[in-house]
Design a protein around this motif. Structure first.
Motif, PDB file in Angstrom:
ATOM      1  N   ALA A 170       0.773  -1.175  -0.206  1.00  0.00           N
ATOM      2  CA  ALA A 170       0.030  -0.012  -0.389  1.00  0.00           C
ATOM      3  C   ALA A 170       0.999   1.513  -0.048  1.00  0.00           C
ATOM      4  CB  ALA A 170      -1.322   0.413   1.473  1.00  0.00           C
ATOM      5  N   ARG A 171       2.007   1.025   0.181  1.00  0.00           N
ATOM      6  CA  ARG A 171       2.874   2.123  -0.129  1.00  0.00           C
ATOM      7  C   ARG A 171       3.032   3.333   1.022  1.00  0.00           C
ATOM      8  NH1 ARG A 171       3.500  -1.118  -3.834  1.00  0.00           N
ATOM      9  NH2 ARG A 171       4.382   0.172  -6.155  1.00  0.00           N
ATOM     10  N   ILE A 172       3.300   2.543   1.883  1.00  0.00           N
ATOM     11  CA  ILE A 172       3.158   2.389   3.636  1.00  0.00           C
ATOM     12  C   ILE A 172       4.016   3.017   3.883  1.00  0.00           C
ATOM     13  CG2 ILE A 172       1.921   2.661   6.092  1.00  0.00           C
ATOM     14  CD1 ILE A 172      -0.468   1.708   5.306  1.00  0.00           C
ATOM     15  N   ALA A 173       5.328   1.781   4.093  1.00  0.00           N
ATOM     16  CA  ALA A 173       6.865   1.573   3.543  1.00  0.00           C
ATOM     17  C   ALA A 173       6.642   1.474   2.404  1.00  0.00           C
ATOM     18  CB  ALA A 173       6.954   1.443   5.232  1.00  0.00           C
ATOM     19  N   PRO A 174       8.578   1.316   2.328  1.00  0.00           N
ATOM     20  CA  PRO A 174       9.311   0.681   1.188  1.00  0.00           C
ATOM     21  C   PRO A 174       9.537  -1.025   1.819  1.00  0.00           C
ATOM     22  CG  PRO A 174      10.546   2.037   2.393  1.00  0.00           C
ATOM     23  CD  PRO A 174       9.523   2.524   3.081  1.00  0.00           C
ATOM     24  N   ALA A 175      10.262  -1.105   3.044  1.00  0.00           N
ATOM     25  CA  ALA A 175      10.263  -2.108   3.643  1.00  0.00           C
ATOM     26  C   ALA A 175       9.837  -2.701   4.425  1.00  0.00           C
ATOM     27  CB  ALA A 175      11.814  -1.986   3.281  1.00  0.00           C
ATOM     28  N   GLY A 176       9.976  -3.736   5.472  1.00  0.00           N
ATOM     29  CA  GLY A 176       9.651  -4.283   6.461  1.00  0.00           C
ATOM     30  C   GLY A 176      10.591  -5.228   7.283  1.00  0.00           C
ATOM     31  N   LEU A 177      10.347  -5.783   8.197  1.00  0.00           N
ATOM     32  CA  LEU A 177      10.212  -7.223   8.840  1.00  0.00           C
ATOM     33  C   LEU A 177       9.235  -8.158   9.052  1.00  0.00           C
ATOM     34  CD1 LEU A 177      13.265  -6.700  11.148  1.00  0.00           C
ATOM     35  CD2 LEU A 177      13.476  -7.057   8.896  1.00  0.00           C
ATOM     36  N   GLY A 178       9.127  -9.225   8.580  1.00  0.00           N
ATOM     37  CA  GLY A 178       8.128 -10.066   9.093  1.00  0.00           C
ATOM     38  C   GLY A 178       9.053 -11.147  10.211  1.00  0.00           C
ATOM     39  N   THR A 179       8.009 -12.696  10.194  1.00  0.00           N
ATOM     40  CA  THR A 179       8.657 -13.983  10.949  1.00  0.00           C
ATOM     41  C   THR A 179       8.069 -14.992   9.362  1.00  0.00           C
ATOM     42  OG1 THR A 179       6.744 -14.130  11.965  1.00  0.00           O
ATOM     43  CG2 THR A 179       8.715 -12.760  13.011  1.00  0.00           C
ATOM     44  N   ASP A 180       8.777 -15.988   9.912  1.00  0.00           N
ATOM     45  CA  ASP A 180       8.284 -17.109   8.426  1.00  0.00           C
ATOM     46  C   ASP A 180       8.314 -18.522   9.424  1.00  0.00           C
ATOM     47  OD1 ASP A 180       8.470 -19.004   7.077  1.00  0.00           O
ATOM     48  OD2 ASP A 180       8.696 -17.494   5.470  1.00  0.00           O
ATOM     49  N   THR A 181       7.395 -19.329  10.012  1.00  0.00           N
ATOM     50  CA  THR A 181       7.536 -20.847  10.384  1.00  0.00           C
ATOM     51  C   THR A 181       6.805 -21.837   9.135  1.00  0.00           C
ATOM     52  OG1 THR A 181       7.159 -19.731  12.018  1.00  0.00           O
ATOM     53  CG2 THR A 181       6.866 -21.815  12.278  1.00  0.00           C
ATOM     54  N   GLY A 182       6.238 -21.355   8.346  1.00  0.00           N
ATOM     55  CA  GLY A 182       6.173 -22.207   7.051  1.00  0.00           C
ATOM     56  C   GLY A 182       5.891 -21.416   5.977  1.00  0.00           C
ATOM     57  N   GLY A 183       5.487 -20.218   5.746  1.00  0.00           N
ATOM     58  CA  GLY A 183       5.827 -19.771   4.982  1.00  0.00           C
ATOM     59  C   GLY A 183       5.281 -18.118   5.238  1.00  0.00           C
ATOM     60  N   SER A 184       5.464 -17.637   6.218  1.00  0.00           N
ATOM     61  CA  SER A 184       4.603 -16.446   7.184  1.00  0.00           C
ATOM     62  C   SER A 184       5.308 -15.125   6.305  1.00  0.00           C
ATOM     63  CB  SER A 184       4.695 -16.112   8.235  1.00  0.00           C
ATOM     64  OG  SER A 184       4.150 -17.453   8.692  1.00  0.00           O
ATOM     65  N   THR A 185       6.701 -15.668   5.324  1.00  0.00           N
ATOM     66  CA  THR A 185       6.785 -14.351   4.836  1.00  0.00           C
ATOM     67  C   THR A 185       6.607 -14.269   3.489  1.00  0.00           C
ATOM     68  OG1 THR A 185       9.206 -15.037   4.542  1.00  0.00           O
ATOM     69  CG2 THR A 185       8.480 -13.417   6.402  1.00  0.00           C
ATOM     70  N   ARG A 186       6.553 -15.313   2.779  1.00  0.00           N
ATOM     71  CA  ARG A 186       6.300 -15.364   0.988  1.00  0.00           C
ATOM     72  C   ARG A 186       4.809 -15.568   0.763  1.00  0.00           C
ATOM     73  NH1 ARG A 186       8.943 -20.606   2.175  1.00  0.00           N
ATOM     74  NH2 ARG A 186       8.920 -20.656   4.004  1.00  0.00           N
ATOM     75  N   ILE A 187       3.948 -16.177   1.741  1.00  0.00           N
ATOM     76  CA  ILE A 187       2.462 -17.026   1.264  1.00  0.00           C
ATOM     77  C   ILE A 187       2.113 -14.905   0.991  1.00  0.00           C
ATOM     78  CG2 ILE A 187       0.569 -17.114   2.114  1.00  0.00           C
ATOM     79  CD1 ILE A 187       1.792 -19.299   3.277  1.00  0.00           C
ATOM     80  N   PRO A 188       2.087 -14.233   2.139  1.00  0.00           N
ATOM     81  CA  PRO A 188       1.039 -12.831   1.606  1.00  0.00           C
ATOM     82  C   PRO A 188       2.275 -11.894   1.108  1.00  0.00           C
ATOM     83  CG  PRO A 188       3.023 -12.911   4.367  1.00  0.00           C
ATOM     84  CD  PRO A 188       2.838 -14.058   3.927  1.00  0.00           C
ATOM     85  N   ALA A 189       4.032 -11.949   0.744  1.00  0.00           N
ATOM     86  CA  ALA A 189       4.220 -11.429  -0.372  1.00  0.00           C
ATOM     87  C   ALA A 189       3.672 -11.319  -1.647  1.00  0.00           C
ATOM     88  CB  ALA A 189       5.754 -11.876  -0.130  1.00  0.00           C
TER      89      ALA A 189
END
Length: 484
Positions: A170-189
């Motif tokens: 949404a262009r609120i920020a250009p980057a950030g940190l997530g966490t990933d256990t089974g896909g939690s950065t990649r699925i929302p990406a």
């Protein structure tokens, strides 16, 4: 130079840093623009906390630095959001659950601290699937709410790092940190047209690329990791380099690059996802990439024996350890679980508290997981593969389930299947085996929804995997911004 609001919002992380380092853009003006954007798009529920005063004060400190000092900061003035289960000093870390609402840690997680030391500015905390136990980010806690996909607010953004992904898209920020256990950065990406990275974890210790012990509200110490998210793979490489101290990406030549296509992860796809990803394959092949079909007949069986028993068994003790180490407002997992707001997460925690998969844990950890790891390593070696490539998710974003949070989905009229299982199928093998995984945009469906492609690489080859991702995104191109 005078920047318009639209010009500032369009900046990637790399571009924003360069503009601020050179003095062409004021960090304070940039942060003010993004904070205003966050307020205007509050209905997306992308953030649980917005640090108006703190972010602006940090930006002014960046602007006050001597030019030479500012130019030496690799992330000078970069605005980021941090998932709400990652410890941040002075800002709430609630993991999206009522029992931790308002809890403020004393220190930053190491990955967060490295970004700040490099000049990054934390705008706020990103919403998430409650306690990270889900892939929709439909959160029922009153202080959180369901995260909405910027491309269609009636749809999920994926999870559990859905707030980070939605804020970036949404262009609120250009980057950030997530966490990933089974896909939690990649699925929302994948579902929001952004990029998400799961770094190497291996068996922990020296094999673990990011070290944030006790600084993340956990699920599983074996599987959890912090991971950067951004609109481009190049921006992820920038953050990864700061967090790990790694140097420049290695050079990549597309012609002759051997990329494996694992058959089980290309089966049962939604037609619109298949259309987009297969078109991307043709683009890669035209550039000289060698696409190598690989059967991987044992993948589903091996992976199925590992993931659930480890995550469900480790969650109880690991969460308790975090509560104690951080002097949290609740002292037991039972007390925390009693206040879970989301129906799907409450059901999972019933299983956690009863340790329903405990009998399978030792075999999963010490027999099946090593077998899976050897199988993955042998696939890369025997086929001489630089990476594996497949659709990050089997289907595009689906409607928000505001009754259960996550129930079932049907793929092109098929028999309904569990939503979490449907979205986790392709991302889970990297998680369970501990190898690096990267999701990048592949294109858009005819109805305007983003689709992602995932690259998995050999253990420890994170920078080479990111370099391949950068080369692929230059071929496939960026997606249009959501019209919100």
């Amino acid at each position: 130079m005078t920047w318009t609001v639209d010009e500032q919002l369009a900046l990637t992380a790399t571009q924003a840093v360069a503009a601020i380092q050179s003095g062409r853009l004021s960090a304070a003006d940039y942060v003010a623009t993004l904070l205003a954007r966050a307020a205007a798009l509050a209905s997306l529920n992308a953030l649980t906390t917005l640090d108006l005063d703190g972010a602006l004060a940090a930006a002014r400190r960046i602007d006050a630095l001597p030019a030479a000092e500012k130019a030496r900061l690799p992330l000078a003035g970069l605005a980021v959001v941090v998932k709400d289960n990652i410890n941040t000093a002075g800002l709430q870390t609630s993991a999206g659950t009522p029992a931790l609402e308002g809890f403020v840690p004393d220190t930053n997680a190491p990955s967060v601290q490295r970004l700040i030391d490099a000049g990054a500015i934390v705008l706020g905390k990103a919403n998430m699937h409650e306690l990270a136990f889900g892939i929709t980010s439909t959160n029922f806690a009153t202080h959180a709410g369901p995260v909405r996909n910027p491309y269609d607010p009636t749809l999920i953004p994926g999870g559990s790092s859905g707030g980070t992904a939605a804020a970036i898209a949404a262009r609120i920020a250009p980057a950030g940190l997530g966490t990933d256990t089974g896909g939690s950065t990649r699925i929302p990406a994948a579902l929001t047209g952004t990029a998400g990275f799961r770094p190497s974890v291996g068996n922990g210790g020296a094999e673990r690329r990011y070290h944030d012990p006790g600084a993340v509200v956990p699920i599983s110490h074996t599987r959890d990791t912090v991971g950067p998210m951004a609109r481009t793979v190049a921006d992820i490489a920038l953050l990864d380099g700061v967090i790990t101290g790694a140097g420049a990406l290695p050079a990549i030549t597309l012609r002759g690059l051997r990329i494996g296509l694992p058959a089980p992860l290309w089966e049962g796809l939604e037609r619109q996802v298949a259309d987009v990803t297969k078109a991307a394959l043709k683009t890669l092949e035209a550039a000289g990439v060698v696409l190598v079909p690989v059967a991987m007949n044992e993948l589903d069986e091996l992976n199925g024996m590992v993931g659930g028993p480890i995550a469900i068994h480790e969650a109880r003790d690991d969460v308790l350890a975090w509560l104690v180490a951080n002097d949290a407002p609740v002292k037991t997992v039972v007390e925390m679980a009693a206040r879970i707001a989301s129906p799907d997460v409450r059901a999972i925690y019933d299983g956690v508290l009863d340790d329903i998969l405990g009998e399978r844990y030792e075999a999963a950890l010490n027999y099946w997981r090593p077998r899976l790891q050897r199988y993955m390593a042998a696939t890369f070696a025997d086929e001489r593969l630089d990476a594996l490539l497949f659709p990050t998710t089997r289907l595009a974003a689906v409607p928000i389930d505001d009754v259960n949070g996550s129930s079932t989905v049907s793929i092109d009229g098929s028999e309904p299947i569990d939503t979490m299982d449907a979205f986790l199928r392709n991302t889970d093998p990297a998680s369970t085996s501990g190898i690096p995984g990267l999701s990048l945009p592949a294109g858009m469906t005819a109805s305007g929804l983003p689709v992602g492609l995932e690259l998995d690489g050999p253990l420890g080859e994170d920078r080479r995997l990111l370099a391949i991702g950068v080369a692929f995104e230059q071929l496939l191109g960026a997606l249009p911004a959501p019209s919100i």
